[in-house]
Motif scaffolding. Structure first.
Motif, PDB file in Angstrom:
ATOM      1  N   ILE A  16      -5.784  -4.044  -9.528  1.00  0.00           N
ATOM      2  CA  ILE A  16      -5.600  -4.786  -8.278  1.00  0.00           C
ATOM      3  C   ILE A  16      -4.510  -5.841  -8.442  1.00  0.00           C
ATOM      4  O   ILE A  16      -3.641  -6.005  -7.576  1.00  0.00           O
ATOM      5  CB  ILE A  16      -6.923  -5.430  -7.831  1.00  0.00           C
ATOM      6  N   ALA A  17      -4.551  -6.570  -9.562  1.00  0.00           N
ATOM      7  CA  ALA A  17      -3.552  -7.614  -9.809  1.00  0.00           C
ATOM      8  C   ALA A  17      -2.148  -7.039  -9.888  1.00  0.00           C
ATOM      9  O   ALA A  17      -1.189  -7.618  -9.371  1.00  0.00           O
ATOM     10  CB  ALA A  17      -3.899  -8.363 -11.094  1.00  0.00           C
ATOM     11  N   SER A  18      -2.021  -5.857 -10.511  1.00  0.00           N
ATOM     12  CA  SER A  18      -0.703  -5.250 -10.677  1.00  0.00           C
ATOM     13  C   SER A  18      -0.125  -4.756  -9.354  1.00  0.00           C
ATOM     14  O   SER A  18       1.091  -4.692  -9.183  1.00  0.00           O
ATOM     15  CB  SER A  18      -0.772  -4.083 -11.678  1.00  0.00           C
ATOM     16  N   LYS A  19      -1.002  -4.394  -8.409  1.00  0.00           N
ATOM     17  CA  LYS A  19      -0.543  -3.850  -7.134  1.00  0.00           C
ATOM     18  C   LYS A  19      -0.392  -4.910  -6.038  1.00  0.00           C
ATOM     19  O   LYS A  19       0.392  -4.727  -5.105  1.00  0.00           O
ATOM     20  CB  LYS A  19      -1.518  -2.771  -6.642  1.00  0.00           C
ATOM     21  N   THR A  20      -1.154  -5.984  -6.143  1.00  0.00           N
ATOM     22  CA  THR A  20      -1.136  -6.996  -5.079  1.00  0.00           C
ATOM     23  C   THR A  20      -0.512  -8.315  -5.507  1.00  0.00           C
ATOM     24  O   THR A  20      -0.178  -9.140  -4.663  1.00  0.00           O
ATOM     25  CB  THR A  20      -2.572  -7.281  -4.589  1.00  0.00           C
ATOM     26  N   GLY A  21      -0.387  -8.514  -6.827  1.00  0.00           N
ATOM     27  CA  GLY A  21       0.131  -9.789  -7.316  1.00  0.00           C
ATOM     28  C   GLY A  21      -0.906 -10.894  -7.293  1.00  0.00           C
ATOM     29  O   GLY A  21      -0.606 -12.051  -7.589  1.00  0.00           O
ATOM     30  N   LYS A  22      -2.133 -10.550  -6.930  1.00  0.00           N
ATOM     31  CA  LYS A  22      -3.212 -11.532  -6.870  1.00  0.00           C
ATOM     32  C   LYS A  22      -4.133 -11.348  -8.063  1.00  0.00           C
ATOM     33  O   LYS A  22      -4.697 -10.277  -8.262  1.00  0.00           O
ATOM     34  CB  LYS A  22      -4.006 -11.358  -5.571  1.00  0.00           C
ATOM     35  N   LYS A  23      -4.273 -12.395  -8.865  1.00  0.00           N
ATOM     36  CA  LYS A  23      -5.071 -12.304 -10.078  1.00  0.00           C
ATOM     37  C   LYS A  23      -6.542 -12.123  -9.747  1.00  0.00           C
ATOM     38  O   LYS A  23      -7.090 -12.792  -8.866  1.00  0.00           O
ATOM     39  CB  LYS A  23      -4.878 -13.561 -10.927  1.00  0.00           C
ATOM     40  N   LYS A  24      -7.183 -11.191 -10.455  1.00  0.00           N
ATOM     41  CA  LYS A  24      -8.607 -10.919 -10.257  1.00  0.00           C
ATOM     42  C   LYS A  24      -9.310 -10.920 -11.609  1.00  0.00           C
ATOM     43  O   LYS A  24      -8.748 -10.458 -12.609  1.00  0.00           O
ATOM     44  CB  LYS A  24      -8.806  -9.551  -9.604  1.00  0.00           C
ATOM     45  N   LYS A 144     -10.169   6.263  -5.664  1.00  0.00           N
ATOM     46  CA  LYS A 144      -9.886   6.293  -4.229  1.00  0.00           C
ATOM     47  C   LYS A 144     -10.289   4.984  -3.557  1.00  0.00           C
ATOM     48  O   LYS A 144      -9.589   4.482  -2.676  1.00  0.00           O
ATOM     49  CB  LYS A 144     -10.617   7.469  -3.571  1.00  0.00           C
ATOM     50  N   ASP A 145     -11.419   4.421  -3.969  1.00  0.00           N
ATOM     51  CA  ASP A 145     -11.852   3.160  -3.387  1.00  0.00           C
ATOM     52  C   ASP A 145     -10.862   2.035  -3.690  1.00  0.00           C
ATOM     53  O   ASP A 145     -10.581   1.198  -2.832  1.00  0.00           O
ATOM     54  CB  ASP A 145     -13.235   2.783  -3.923  1.00  0.00           C
ATOM     55  N   LEU A 146     -10.344   2.032  -4.907  1.00  0.00           N
ATOM     56  CA  LEU A 146      -9.366   1.004  -5.272  1.00  0.00           C
ATOM     57  C   LEU A 146      -8.093   1.140  -4.449  1.00  0.00           C
ATOM     58  O   LEU A 146      -7.530   0.149  -3.984  1.00  0.00           O
ATOM     59  CB  LEU A 146      -9.032   1.097  -6.763  1.00  0.00           C
TER      60      LEU A 146
END
Length: 235
Positions: A16-24, A144-146
């Motif tokens: 998620i972080a790599s695709k959105t730039g938002k740290k999780k 798929k959910d991700l």
């Protein structure tokens, strides 16, 4: 990534972080799963039993049918806590059947359609697992959910950018696409047919034609209604 297109929670946070730039972190992912934005799964390898409370007049709970399978099942979001840990639950939704045992039947496609919705309820005369436990920290997330989750957040960000830009359109890019699709399919955006019980409505029709993320589509559709750019015929 694990075999079968499933991610661990730590892998999901990194993805998620790599695709959105938002740290999780792991806790963030569990919180998103609790909100229903991501499907959390666990491996199941066991038996589902069908119980009847009094099949022989004894008053005792008895198993009248069962079958075995291994695969991935969804952890109910009501049982998820951001802190993780072990949980127990008695109702499942099957995500993927990997192997079928015993009676050689797929639990999602029984002839009597009893399990056709893939949901197993902990009630008498229904199938349920016995003493099912899961470790939330070892839970898995379908790829798929991700991807759907990331698409939804990208669409939200795009909507925000459209709203804050100097665009003359009040609807934004997706809103313009919805209105354009309505018109091209001979709908008057300001006189949409109201929903009728048991029939797919205009909203579902347009979302299918546009093939966009459901969550993002619903948000933009509501915005169009609020802005009075689309409206239904009064009933």
């Amino acid at each position: 990534m694990l075999k079968g297109d499933y991610y661990t929670i730590a892998e999901a946070a990194e993805f998620i972080a790599s695709k959105t730039g938002k740290k999780k972190n792991n806790q963030d992912v569990l919180l998103d799963a609790k909100k229903g934005e991501i499907c959390l799964c666990t491996w199941f390898d066991g038996t589902l039993y069908k119980f009847n409370q009094d099949i022989k007049g004894t008053g005792k709970l008895q198993s009248i049918d069962d079958y075995k399978f291994s695969g991935y099942i969804q952890i109910p979001k009501t049982r998820i806590t951001p802190e993780g840990g072990m949980i127990q639950f008695g109702s499942i939704t099957i995500i993927e059947v990997v192997d079928i045992w015993a009676k050689n039947r797929d639990p999602r496609t029984l002839d009597d359609n009893e399990l056709s919705d893939r949901y197993f309820d902990s009630q008498y005369n229904s199938y349920l697992p016995y003493n099912l436990f899961a470790d939330l920290e070892k839970a898995l997330i379908p790829e798929k959910d991700l991807k759907d989750y990331i698409d939804a957040h990208k669409a939200e960000r795009s909507l925000i950018n459209n709203e804050s830009s100097a665009s003359t359109s009040k609807a934004g890019a997706m809103g313009d696409a919805i209105i354009g699709c309505l018109r091209s399919n001979k709908y008057d955006p300001l006189r949409l047919p109201p929903y009728k019980n048991g029939f797919a409505g205009v909203k579902a029709d347009i979302r299918t034609k546009l093939s966009v993320n459901e969550r993002s589509f619903n948000q933009v559709w509501q915005k169009l209604l609020d802005e009075k750019l689309i409206s239904y015929i009064p009933e």
